[in-house]
Scaffold this motif. Structure first.
Motif, PDB file in Angstrom:
ATOM      1  N   ASN A  40       0.875  -1.303   0.233  1.00  0.00           N
ATOM      2  CA  ASN A  40      -0.120  -0.100   0.131  1.00  0.00           C
ATOM      3  C   ASN A  40       0.801   1.438   0.008  1.00  0.00           C
ATOM      4  OD1 ASN A  40       0.664  -0.094   2.803  1.00  0.00           O
ATOM      5  ND2 ASN A  40      -0.905   1.344   3.033  1.00  0.00           N
ATOM      6  N   GLY A  41       2.130   1.127   0.194  1.00  0.00           N
ATOM      7  CA  GLY A  41       2.925   2.461   0.116  1.00  0.00           C
ATOM      8  C   GLY A  41       3.639   2.564   1.465  1.00  0.00           C
ATOM      9  N   ASP A  42       4.908   2.617   1.667  1.00  0.00           N
ATOM     10  CA  ASP A  42       5.656   2.539   2.837  1.00  0.00           C
ATOM     11  C   ASP A  42       5.182   3.762   4.073  1.00  0.00           C
ATOM     12  OD1 ASP A  42       6.951   0.622   1.820  1.00  0.00           O
ATOM     13  OD2 ASP A  42       8.711   1.990   1.104  1.00  0.00           O
ATOM     14  N   MET A  43       4.709   3.071   4.946  1.00  0.00           N
ATOM     15  CA  MET A  43       4.347   3.969   6.434  1.00  0.00           C
ATOM     16  C   MET A  43       3.224   5.104   5.755  1.00  0.00           C
ATOM     17  SD  MET A  43       5.690   1.757   8.070  1.00  0.00           S
ATOM     18  CE  MET A  43       5.588   2.336   9.831  1.00  0.00           C
ATOM     19  N   LEU A  44       2.379   4.858   5.025  1.00  0.00           N
ATOM     20  CA  LEU A  44       1.398   5.961   4.785  1.00  0.00           C
ATOM     21  C   LEU A  44       0.471   6.195   5.782  1.00  0.00           C
ATOM     22  CD1 LEU A  44       1.263   5.503   0.890  1.00  0.00           C
ATOM     23  CD2 LEU A  44       2.469   7.427   2.171  1.00  0.00           C
ATOM     24  N   THR A  45       0.042   7.325   5.889  1.00  0.00           N
ATOM     25  CA  THR A  45      -1.420   7.579   6.487  1.00  0.00           C
ATOM     26  C   THR A  45      -2.070   8.357   5.637  1.00  0.00           C
ATOM     27  OG1 THR A  45      -0.407   9.569   7.663  1.00  0.00           O
ATOM     28  CG2 THR A  45      -0.191   7.488   8.812  1.00  0.00           C
ATOM     29  N   ASP A  46      -3.575   8.462   6.083  1.00  0.00           N
ATOM     30  CA  ASP A  46      -4.526   9.209   5.327  1.00  0.00           C
ATOM     31  C   ASP A  46      -5.383  10.103   6.422  1.00  0.00           C
ATOM     32  OD1 ASP A  46      -6.482  10.565   3.519  1.00  0.00           O
ATOM     33  OD2 ASP A  46      -7.245   8.571   3.099  1.00  0.00           O
ATOM     34  N   HIS A  54      -8.034  11.978   5.619  1.00  0.00           N
ATOM     35  CA  HIS A  54      -9.159  12.349   5.019  1.00  0.00           C
ATOM     36  C   HIS A  54     -10.191  11.567   6.157  1.00  0.00           C
ATOM     37  CE1 HIS A  54     -12.498  11.984   2.260  1.00  0.00           C
ATOM     38  NE2 HIS A  54     -11.928  12.542   1.217  1.00  0.00           N
ATOM     39  N   PRO A  55     -11.244  12.581   6.320  1.00  0.00           N
ATOM     40  CA  PRO A  55     -12.347  12.196   7.067  1.00  0.00           C
ATOM     41  C   PRO A  55     -12.953  10.790   6.957  1.00  0.00           C
ATOM     42  CG  PRO A  55     -12.704  14.660   6.522  1.00  0.00           C
ATOM     43  CD  PRO A  55     -11.439  13.750   5.706  1.00  0.00           C
ATOM     44  N   LEU A  56     -13.239  10.510   5.874  1.00  0.00           N
ATOM     45  CA  LEU A  56     -13.633   9.011   5.466  1.00  0.00           C
ATOM     46  C   LEU A  56     -12.774   8.021   5.989  1.00  0.00           C
ATOM     47  CD1 LEU A  56     -15.423   9.844   1.988  1.00  0.00           C
ATOM     48  CD2 LEU A  56     -16.578   9.519   4.007  1.00  0.00           C
ATOM     49  N   THR A  57     -11.882   8.043   5.714  1.00  0.00           N
ATOM     50  CA  THR A  57     -10.614   7.322   6.382  1.00  0.00           C
ATOM     51  C   THR A  57     -10.605   7.150   7.826  1.00  0.00           C
ATOM     52  OG1 THR A  57      -9.259   7.253   4.198  1.00  0.00           O
ATOM     53  CG2 THR A  57      -8.246   6.301   6.192  1.00  0.00           C
ATOM     54  N   GLN A  58     -10.604   8.469   8.187  1.00  0.00           N
ATOM     55  CA  GLN A  58     -10.599   8.458   9.954  1.00  0.00           C
ATOM     56  C   GLN A  58     -11.726   7.854  10.334  1.00  0.00           C
ATOM     57  OE1 GLN A  58      -7.638   9.104  11.655  1.00  0.00           O
ATOM     58  NE2 GLN A  58      -7.113   8.884   9.466  1.00  0.00           N
ATOM     59  N   ALA A  59     -12.804   7.897   9.758  1.00  0.00           N
ATOM     60  CA  ALA A  59     -14.146   7.338  10.199  1.00  0.00           C
ATOM     61  C   ALA A  59     -13.963   5.662  10.396  1.00  0.00           C
ATOM     62  CB  ALA A  59     -15.379   7.810   9.434  1.00  0.00           C
ATOM     63  N   PRO A  81      -0.914   1.520  15.420  1.00  0.00           N
ATOM     64  CA  PRO A  81      -0.310   2.568  15.115  1.00  0.00           C
ATOM     65  C   PRO A  81      -0.930   3.181  13.609  1.00  0.00           C
ATOM     66  CG  PRO A  81       1.475   1.400  15.867  1.00  0.00           C
ATOM     67  CD  PRO A  81       0.466   0.349  15.737  1.00  0.00           C
ATOM     68  N   GLU A  82      -1.279   4.533  13.357  1.00  0.00           N
ATOM     69  CA  GLU A  82      -2.017   4.934  12.171  1.00  0.00           C
ATOM     70  C   GLU A  82      -1.359   4.224  10.966  1.00  0.00           C
ATOM     71  OE1 GLU A  82      -5.041   6.988  10.593  1.00  0.00           O
ATOM     72  OE2 GLU A  82      -4.529   6.877  12.664  1.00  0.00           O
ATOM     73  N   GLN A 107      -2.438   0.344   6.280  1.00  0.00           N
ATOM     74  CA  GLN A 107      -2.058  -0.761   5.585  1.00  0.00           C
ATOM     75  C   GLN A 107      -2.970  -1.967   5.595  1.00  0.00           C
ATOM     76  OE1 GLN A 107       1.287  -2.793   7.033  1.00  0.00           O
ATOM     77  NE2 GLN A 107       2.390  -2.507   4.953  1.00  0.00           N
ATOM     78  N   GLY A 108      -3.318  -2.295   6.988  1.00  0.00           N
ATOM     79  CA  GLY A 108      -4.348  -3.424   7.174  1.00  0.00           C
ATOM     80  C   GLY A 108      -5.699  -3.356   6.670  1.00  0.00           C
TER      81      GLY A 108
END
Length: 185
Positions: free
Chosen positions: A122-128, A130-135, A145-146, A151-152
């Motif tokens: 999915n891309g090394d150690m990325l976070t998102d 975006h409110p939809l992802t955080q939901a 961890p984020e 990734q999962g």
């Protein structure tokens, strides 16, 4: 032929689908030949970054194409700006358009090619942010961890898309670490 001769049962190929390597037709020939030699091809497939099922080219299932066509579904940084690296954008794993795209893209990969499975990334150690992802984060173990949630969850979406095909296929992925505990096994 070397893999078959050595008894290697599967080979991961990142860049399996590239316009510059012959695209769909060349990938079909490679997969069919490998299958005839009892070697499973596992294309590398980025979930929210790293190309998607179609690693490079102007194809609907290339992850470079999706964010251009759906700017509202781009991954966001902590300031709410599209997460960009070298002119590319990641996809928001919580956005319904992306979820549908990922499902269709992964199923297409299995349907179109004589592959033995897929290798997810999915891309090394990325976070998102975006409110939809955080939901979606609320349904994930809070001690993970984020980057590992991101990734999962993206892997889970890809796996869910082809769950009915998995008894006879392989799915591999890199975790780096993480995945505290999920509701699915």
């Amino acid at each position: 032929d070397l893999s078959a001769g050595l008894g290697i049962k599967g080979v991961v190929i990142w860049g399996f689908l590239r316009d510059s390597h012959g695209g769909v037709d060349a990938a079909r020939r490679v997969a069919k030949y490998a299958a005839s030699r009892n070697v499973a091809i596992l294309p590398g497939c980025g979930t929210t970054w790293y190309g998607g099922p179609y690693y490079e080219g102007e194809h609907p299932f290339c992850l470079r194409t999706f964010p251009r066509e759906h700017p509202e579904a781009r991954m966001l940084d902590e300031k709410g700006q599209p997460r960009e690296y070298a002119g590319e954008y990641g996809a928001c794993l919580g956005h319904p358009a992306f979820q549908q795209w990922l499902k269709e893209a992964v199923r297409w990969l299995f349907r179109e090619f004589a592959i033995g499975g897929v290798n997810l990334e999915n891309g090394d150690m990325l976070t998102d942010s975006h409110p939809l992802t955080q939901a979606l984060r609320a349904s994930w173990p809070s001690d993970d961890p984020e980057p590992f949630f991101h990734q999962g969850k993206s892997y889970q979406q890809a796996l869910d898309a082809v769950a009915d095909l998995l008894p006879n296929r392989l799915m591999t992925y890199a975790t780096y670490t993480g995945f505290a505990q999920t509701s699915k096994s």
